[in-house]
Write an enzyme that holds these catalytic residues in place. Structure first.
Site, PDB file in Angstrom:
ATOM      1  N   CYS A 150      22.061 -50.474  28.421  1.00 55.07           N
ATOM      2  CA  CYS A 150      22.874 -49.783  29.416  1.00 55.07           C
ATOM      3  C   CYS A 150      22.601 -50.529  30.716  1.00 55.07           C
ATOM      4  O   CYS A 150      22.343 -51.735  30.675  1.00 55.07           O
ATOM      5  CB  CYS A 150      22.536 -48.291  29.479  1.00 55.07           C
ATOM      6  SG  CYS A 150      20.759 -47.932  29.635  1.00 55.07           S
ATOM      7  N   THR A 151      22.641 -49.877  31.849  1.00 57.37           N
ATOM      8  CA  THR A 151      22.384 -50.611  33.090  1.00 57.37           C
ATOM      9  C   THR A 151      20.929 -51.061  33.192  1.00 57.37           C
ATOM     10  O   THR A 151      20.631 -52.226  33.458  1.00 57.37           O
ATOM     11  CB  THR A 151      22.747 -49.758  34.318  1.00 57.37           C
ATOM     12  OG1 THR A 151      24.107 -49.323  34.204  1.00 57.37           O
ATOM     13  CG2 THR A 151      22.603 -50.582  35.601  1.00 57.37           C
ATOM     14  N   HIS A 152      20.005 -50.139  32.946  1.00 61.98           N
ATOM     15  CA  HIS A 152      18.575 -50.445  33.035  1.00 61.98           C
ATOM     16  C   HIS A 152      17.916 -50.584  31.669  1.00 61.98           C
ATOM     17  O   HIS A 152      16.723 -50.891  31.592  1.00 61.98           O
ATOM     18  CB  HIS A 152      17.850 -49.353  33.835  1.00 61.98           C
ATOM     19  CG  HIS A 152      18.367 -49.192  35.225  1.00 61.98           C
ATOM     20  ND1 HIS A 152      18.572 -47.964  35.814  1.00 61.98           N
ATOM     21  CD2 HIS A 152      18.755 -50.109  36.148  1.00 61.98           C
ATOM     22  CE1 HIS A 152      19.056 -48.129  37.038  1.00 61.98           C
ATOM     23  NE2 HIS A 152      19.175 -49.423  37.260  1.00 61.98           N
ATOM     24  N   LEU A 154      17.226 -48.229  29.581  1.00 64.64           N
ATOM     25  CA  LEU A 154      16.144 -47.256  29.563  1.00 64.64           C
ATOM     26  C   LEU A 154      16.585 -45.865  29.112  1.00 64.64           C
ATOM     27  O   LEU A 154      16.092 -45.349  28.108  1.00 64.64           O
ATOM     28  CB  LEU A 154      15.530 -47.176  30.963  1.00 64.64           C
ATOM     29  CG  LEU A 154      14.195 -46.465  31.102  1.00 64.64           C
ATOM     30  CD1 LEU A 154      13.151 -47.078  30.177  1.00 64.64           C
ATOM     31  CD2 LEU A 154      13.724 -46.528  32.555  1.00 64.64           C
ATOM     32  N   ASN A 155      17.523 -45.250  29.799  1.00 65.56           N
ATOM     33  CA  ASN A 155      17.835 -43.849  29.541  1.00 65.56           C
ATOM     34  C   ASN A 155      18.927 -43.660  28.486  1.00 65.56           C
ATOM     35  O   ASN A 155      18.678 -43.085  27.430  1.00 65.56           O
ATOM     36  CB  ASN A 155      18.183 -43.154  30.856  1.00 65.56           C
ATOM     37  CG  ASN A 155      16.967 -43.090  31.772  1.00 65.56           C
ATOM     38  OD1 ASN A 155      15.935 -42.546  31.411  1.00 65.56           O
ATOM     39  ND2 ASN A 155      17.083 -43.676  32.960  1.00 65.56           N
ATOM     40  N   ARG A 156      20.137 -44.155  28.733  1.00 65.49           N
ATOM     41  CA  ARG A 156      21.163 -44.084  27.696  1.00 65.49           C
ATOM     42  C   ARG A 156      20.729 -44.877  26.468  1.00 65.49           C
ATOM     43  O   ARG A 156      20.896 -44.428  25.325  1.00 65.49           O
ATOM     44  CB  ARG A 156      22.496 -44.615  28.239  1.00 65.49           C
ATOM     45  CG  ARG A 156      23.215 -43.658  29.169  1.00 65.49           C
ATOM     46  CD  ARG A 156      24.366 -44.324  29.906  1.00 65.49           C
ATOM     47  NE  ARG A 156      23.889 -45.208  30.960  1.00 65.49           N
ATOM     48  CZ  ARG A 156      24.679 -45.892  31.782  1.00 65.49           C
ATOM     49  NH1 ARG A 156      26.004 -45.799  31.641  1.00 65.49           N
ATOM     50  NH2 ARG A 156      24.184 -46.656  32.729  1.00 65.49           N
TER      51      ARG A 156
END
Length: 233
Positions: A150-152, A154-156
């Site tokens: 995802c963007t980082h 990490l979360n998604r």
């Protein structure tokens, strides 16, 4: 496969590049390791979104902080690994040209996941699971890794990888989260994602859920045709 030693002092990594001339880097993108290690017992390797080289123009960033598609492919080759599929969970197409993956013989799948709410999108969860199952069940892909970002990264990314580990590979939520965080090198930040993962484990065990989800998983399928469309456009 990481080009960094994992530690949790990433808050002290250089900041400010997103404010320099040229294209703006995604917020907080620079403070996270580029890529984690492939997660033991799975095919997954998590990483933050690669960026087109134009994002680094005029910023004088150290080479080791720049991260693009070619960087990831090079790191994999150095580790004698091969990435066969990349699943992009960002909700935009502005970060890089998806055709770069095909240039390196990597299949690409786009799943547009809005930030902060992927745990409420059971349709996306099932799309992710179906895509991974189809890939791993094809003997031509034996030994190949599945990159997820995802963007980082990490979360998604963490939520969907952990959901696969819980729903398909029968990990407990606690073990899935711990393994993801260990191999990614950073802790998941969205507590409601973690709570949802424990709820998914309970639902699998007991067939009940106190949480809500949106989307119609019964109509949610990822097929070879969709993979083909993603890689031919």
């Amino acid at each position: 496969m990481s080009n960094y030693h994992h530690n949790h002092n990433y808050q002290h990594r250089p900041r400010g590049y997103e404010r320099l001339p040229g294209k703006r880097l995604p917020d907080r993108w620079n403070i996270y390791d580029n890529v984690g290690r492939d997660i033991d017992g799975t095919r997954f390797v998590p990483f933050k979104t690669p960026l087109d080289s134009s994002f680094f123009d005029g910023k004088n960033m150290p080479v080791e902080l720049q991260f693009g598609v070619k960087t990831l492919i090079s790191l994999a080759q150095q580790a004698n690994k091969q990435i066969g599929l990349v699943i992009d969970l960002t909700n935009t197409d502005r970060y890089y040209k998806k055709t770069e993956w095909a240039d390196h013989g990597v299949k690409y799948l786009k799943l547009n996941c809005p930030g902060h709410e992927v745990n409420e999108r059971e349709d996306l969860v099932q799309d992710f699971i179906n895509a991974v199952k189809e890939f791993v069940n094809d003997k031509e892909n034996d030994g190949k890794l599945i990159g997820v970002h995802c963007t980082h990264g990490l979360n998604r990314t963490g939520y969907l990888i952990c959901r696969y580990m819980i729903d398909v590979d029968n990990y407990s939520a606690s073990d899935a989260i711990s393994m993801f965080e260990y191999y990614r090198g950073h802790p998941m930040e969205r507590e409601h994602y973690k709570k949802s993962l424990y709820e998914a484990e309970r639902k699998k065990k007991y067939g009940k859920s106190s949480g809500k989800s949106s989307g119609n998983s019964a109509d949610s399928t990822i097929s070879s045709e969709q993979l083909h469309r993603n890689n031919s456009q």
